[in-house]
Design an enzyme around this catalytic site. Structure first.
Site, PDB file in Angstrom:
ATOM      1  N   GLU A 151      40.423  44.588  45.196  1.00 37.29           N
ATOM      2  CA  GLU A 151      39.394  45.607  45.469  1.00 37.29           C
ATOM      3  C   GLU A 151      39.370  45.993  46.946  1.00 37.29           C
ATOM      4  OE1 GLU A 151      35.711  44.093  43.788  1.00 37.29           O
ATOM      5  OE2 GLU A 151      36.231  44.925  41.855  1.00 37.29           O
ATOM      6  N   GLU A 172      40.329  43.835  35.704  1.00 35.03           N
ATOM      7  CA  GLU A 172      38.987  43.258  35.590  1.00 35.03           C
ATOM      8  C   GLU A 172      38.135  44.176  34.744  1.00 35.03           C
ATOM      9  OE1 GLU A 172      36.710  42.133  39.051  1.00 35.03           O
ATOM     10  OE2 GLU A 172      38.508  41.460  40.113  1.00 35.03           O
TER      11      GLU A 172
HETATM   12  C1  BGP Z   1      34.636  42.164  41.409  1.00 34.94           C
HETATM   13  C2  BGP Z   1      35.400  41.025  42.005  1.00 34.94           C
HETATM   14  C3  BGP Z   1      35.363  39.762  41.259  1.00 34.94           C
HETATM   15  C4  BGP Z   1      34.188  39.573  40.329  1.00 34.94           C
HETATM   16  C5  BGP Z   1      33.667  40.808  39.674  1.00 34.94           C
HETATM   17  C6  BGP Z   1      32.321  40.658  38.999  1.00 34.94           C
HETATM   18  O1  BGP Z   1      34.019  42.813  42.460  1.00 34.94           O
HETATM   19  O2  BGP Z   1      36.764  41.343  42.219  1.00 34.94           O
HETATM   20  O3  BGP Z   1      35.622  38.729  42.156  1.00 34.94           O
HETATM   21  O4  BGP Z   1      33.297  38.662  40.736  1.00 34.94           O
HETATM   22  O5  BGP Z   1      33.609  41.903  40.540  1.00 34.94           O
HETATM   23  O6  BGP Z   1      31.305  40.695  39.943  1.00 34.94           O
HETATM   24  P1  BGP Z   1      30.128  39.659  39.997  1.00 34.94           P
HETATM   25  O7  BGP Z   1      30.780  38.332  40.118  1.00 34.94           O
HETATM   26  O8  BGP Z   1      29.346  40.024  41.184  1.00 34.94           O
HETATM   27  O9  BGP Z   1      29.380  39.814  38.730  1.00 34.94           O
END
Ligand code: BGP
Length: 473
Positions: free
Chosen positions: A179, A371
């Site tokens: 990201e 993701e």
């Molecule tokens: C993205 C990241 C992850 C992950 C995901 C979910 O921003 O790449 O590392 O954590 O989001 O977000 P969160 O954990 O805040 O729910």
């Protein structure tokens, strides 16, 4: 059948959110290890509050995370049972170089990851490896101020060269920065930047961005020399912006907000700074310091474009009193047509198809959804079983949407790794109770629990999805 036979189904995690074992095996500290739970987390993430050593006042969930450092064999076995074809994970830079730029790599760190990759291969699971998932060595933040300093470029390239050489033949798919556009929204998380009074924040952020973009292109070039079979991807925090109304000003804002995100990928996938960015730098008085050959180096573009997708966002060209919400570290106007998760992230399966089409039109490169998933509070029974129909429902709709993008729209999609295939700590809040997994982990927000793993209802469901190559949802 809609999807090709070699479609890469799997799940995704990141080192700091699962491994724990932070001081074991000669590992050094990384920025993300220092993010506590609680109200200070947001100020530290944005670089507005400095905390470069652990203190007694806070709880640091990454210290133990879900202890995958000691459980990885059992976890990989469960991934294999679900039929994973690919597992996305990250290497922790400070397990390989504890200070980021040590003379010699840490052999114990290399052995640890070699064992993981060999274990994955023994189940025919392809590793997809992120080199830096919110991961900046603390030593380099203390000495150089993180990615604001060009020294990070050489250190990162050497780290990448070390692991790509060591794991040649074991790993083929690599992502340079997770990201990458999060650098703008969360500069400490994305680049190890901590601001002092009087700092020109925009200047520092875009200078750090330039360093990461050069580092990414150098690694892309090098990866192909190390092994011509290597495939390198960039990684975007995705989800396009919708105009709040059909007023032209709202649409203009949607274009501008999309560009803010695509800026990074435009460079990584096309090989040059777009004109809108050059103009913005001029307007804002941002002067990027470049070395000879930087612009030439940027021409080494990625092989594929990967992205995370949790929600779309809504924007307006007018300063009005809109109700807002968050999603993946972005603020958005609340979209009246969408439902939200318990954390206010707006659920928009069709938005995934829209995002795929927009990215494919823009870059004409293979895409990879690395993701996607639903963060929710699970209530397990006494055996750790969770009836997570809400998660199944969310995923069913998103998978159906990307199948439409492939089948009806002709998007070239390499694979899908759902986020947090095993429960892990949340990046935005540090909570354990924000769960994404098919596998439940007994651990709570205060660090209490046995780390026991158990299968949720979604485990069997996802297994059947993979076995039918997405036909049985
Ligand atoms: C993205 C990241 C992850 C992950 C995901 C979910 O921003 O790449 O590392 O954590 O989001 O977000 P969160 O954990 O805040 O729910």
């Amino acid at each position: 059948m809609t999807l090709p036979d070699n479609f890469l189904w799997g799940g995704a995690t990141a080192a700091n959110q699962v491994e724990g074992g932070i001081l074991e095996g000669g590992r050094g500290l990384s920025n993300i290890d220092l993010l506590p739970t609680g109200p200070d987390r947001a100020a530290i993430s944005s670089g507005m509050m400095e905390l470069l050593d652990w203190d007694e006042k806070h709880f640091y969930p990454a210290k133990e995370a879900i202890d995958m450092y000691h459980h990885y064999k059992d976890d990989i076995k469960l991934f294999a049972e679900m039929g994973f074809k690919v597992y996305r994970m990250s290497i922790s830079w400070t397990r390989i170089f504890p200070n980021g730029d040590d003379k010699e790599p840490n052999q114990k760190g290399l052995d640890f990851y070699r064992d993981i990759f060999e274990e994955l291969r023994s189940y025919q699971i392809e590793p997809l490896v992120t080199l830096a998932h919110f991961d900046v060595p603390v030593s380099m933040i203390k000495r150089f101020g993180g990615w604001r300093d060009r020294k990070l470029v050489d250190a990162y390239v050497r780290y990448a060269e070390t692991v790509m050489t060591a794991f040649k033949g074991l790993v083929k798919y690599w992502l340079t920065f997770n990201e990458i556009n999060i650098l703008i929204h969360s500069p400490f998380v994305g680049g190890g930047l901590v601001f002092k009074a009087g700092d020109n924040k925009q200047q520092l952020i875009y200078q750090a961005a330039h360093h990461q973009l050069v580092a990414s292109s150098r690694v892309t070039k090098l990866a192909h020399v190390i092994d011509p079979d290597n495939k390198i991807g960039c990684m975007l925090a995705g989800g396009m912006h919708y105009p709040y109304t059909c007023r032209p000003e709202d649409y203009k804002q949607a274009i501008d907000s999309d560009r803010e995100n695509y800026f990074f990928i435009d460079v990584q996938a096309r090989g040059y700074y777009p004109n809108y960015a050059r103009k913005m730098f001029e307007r804002e008085g941002i002067n990027l310091v470049m070395a000879d050959g930087d612009l030439e180096m940027l021409k080494n573009t990625v092989d594929f474009v990967s992205f995370s997708y949790y929600s779309s966002r809504t924007v307006s060209g007018f300063e009005e009193d809109y109700e807002t919400t968050t999603g993946n570290l972005f603020r958005s106007i609340k979209n009246p047509h969408l439902k939200s998760t318990e954390w206010g992230w707006q659920i928009d399966p069709l938005g995934l198809r829209n995002a795929l089409n927009q990215l494919y039109d823009r870059y004409q490169k293979p895409l990879f959804i690395v993701e996607n998933g639903l963060g929710a509070k699970d209530i397990p029974d006494e055996n750790g079983y969770v009836e997570d129909d809400y998660r199944i429902d969310y995923m069913r709709q998103h998978i159906a949407a990307f199948k439409d993008a492939v089948e009806i729209d002709g998007v070239d999609l390499l694979g899908y790794t759902s986020w947090g295939c095993i429960d892990l700590i949340s990046a935005s809040t540090g909570q354990m109770s924000k769960r994404y997994g098919f596998i439940y982990v007994d651990r709570d927000d205060d660090g209490v629990g046995s780390f026991k793993r158990s299968k949720k209802k979604s485990f069997a469901w996802y297994k059947q999805v993979i076995a039918s190559n997405g036909e049985q949802l």
